[in-house]
Each structure stands twice: as structure tokens, then as C-alpha cells.
Design a protein around this motif. Structure first.
Motif: not given
Length: 206
Positions: A122, A125-126, A128, A161
Motif C-alpha cells: 500500500r 496508495e491510492p 495497491i 483504492p
């Protein structure tokens, strides 16, 4: 079975079998393979996937797993598929990675025994990334893969995500790419890669 294949460098050369001896023995010194990058940008609308009947399973996050435990999973799952990258990482570098709360390792247990794991990255992010996904050899073919992949997708999309990514390659299990596509991933790029054979330089036992 996916592997994180953003390769910063080739595996280090070793002294187990020098290239000239490998050639003399009729062995290729490099591996060539095709990497397929996949993505999904919307949460899939799947019917819940359950573990195989009459099988006791548990899926638990390993918060900051020990190096020995992580290497047990990574090495045991990846040996047949040439997972070399984290085998070659120094302990300090791998420990720092596993201590990052944005790296999430979920372990599947079957009848109390570690059977496989998936890893979510992560850090960007956004977006993943499903960085690793696989089962130990003795648990392959027991219909655990679909359950674990469904669980990985549910966990990843719980963070809402913008995009979920994964990659696989032609050295991985032949059912990996069809499974990812079945569960909603769409290929968006392919590339050819070549690396020194990790079984010749001692990273993976030959």
C-alpha cells in the motif's frame, strides 16, 4: 502465483557454477520470460468464495513477521517458480520492508499449518499492488487458491483504492494468469525480461 517483478538489478553473480562451466554442461546461464501486468479499477461483484468443504482454515495477518517465518513462506512457495528477488535481499533490508505498516502479509493456515500467503503493498496508495500470492507445494491443487485470492481482493478493496494491480510471468504457475483474469484483473502491458539463472549463482538451490 504472482511475484513482484519490478527488478532494480539482476541477481548477483555467484560462484556456484560459473557461466563457462554452465555452458560446457549444456545449461543456459540466463532465464527469459514474459511478464504480464494486470489491473482492476472497480471492485468486482463476486459471489463470496468459501474454503473447500470439511477443511479447517484460518486467514490471519502476520504483523511484522519474523525474517525466518517470512523466508520460510517465500522460499517454500517460490522455489519452483524462481522467486529470487527477496532471497537475495540482505536481512536488514527485508526486515525494514516487513516493518512498514503499509506492507501487509496475510497467512493462510490449513488445519493449523501455514499453507500460503498473500502480500498487499500500500506504499503508493491510492494504488495497491498484490505483490505476492502463492501456496506451498503440498497445498496446491486443493482449491485453496480461489478462496485466498477472493480474500485478498476483499482486503485490498476495503481500502477503496483507485486501482489494484498484480503481475505474473511465464515462470509462474500456468493457472496464475487465468485465475487473475477470472477474478477481474485485466492485462494492460507485457514485457520480456532476462535474468541470470538464480539456480546457477546459488540464490535458489539448484
Amino acid at each position: 502465483m504472482a511475484r513482484w517483478l519490478e527488478l532494480p538489478s539482476a541477481p548477483p553473480e555467484g560462484d556456484v557454477l560459473p557461466p563457462d562451466l554452465a555452458v560446457a554442461a549444456g545449461r543456459k546461464t540466463t532465464l527469459q520470460f514474459t511478464v504480464t501486468y494486470l489491473e482492476m479499477t472497480e471492485r468486482p461483484n463476486h459471489v463470496a468464495v468459501h474454503p473447500p468443504p470439511r477443511t479447517k482454515v484460518a486467514l490471519m495477518r502476520a504483523h511484522t513477521p519474523t525474517l525466518d517465518f517470512y523466508r520460510f513462506l517465500y522460499n517454500g512457495i517460490g522455489e519452483d517458480w524462481n522467486w529470487w528477488y527477496r532471497r537475495s535481499m540482505p536481512d536488514a533490508d527485508l526486515a525494514a520492508l516487513l516493518e512498514d505498516e503499509r506492507i501487509e502479509v496475510f497467512v493462510l493456515y490449513v488445519e493449523g499449518v501455514p499453507a500460503g500467503y498473500f502480500e498487499l503493498d500500500r506504499r503508493e496508495e491510492p494504488v495497491i499492488d498484490l505483490a505476492y500470492f502463492g501456496l506451498l507445494p503440498q497445498f496446491v491443487g486443493r482449491k485453496l487458491g480461489p478462496y485466498m485470492l477472493y480474500s485478498a481482493l476483499e482486503q485490498a478493496w476495503s481500502y477503496e483504492p483507485d486501482r489494484l494491480t498484480v503481475n505474473t510471468n511465464t515462470m509462474d504457475h500456468p493457472r496464475a494468469l487465468p485465475l487473475y483474469q477470472k477474478y477481474g484483473f485485466q492485462p494492460y502491458r507485457q514485457e520480456q525480461q532476462t535474468i541470470p539463472d538464480p539456480k546457477l549463482n546459488g540464490i535458489i538451490p539448484g
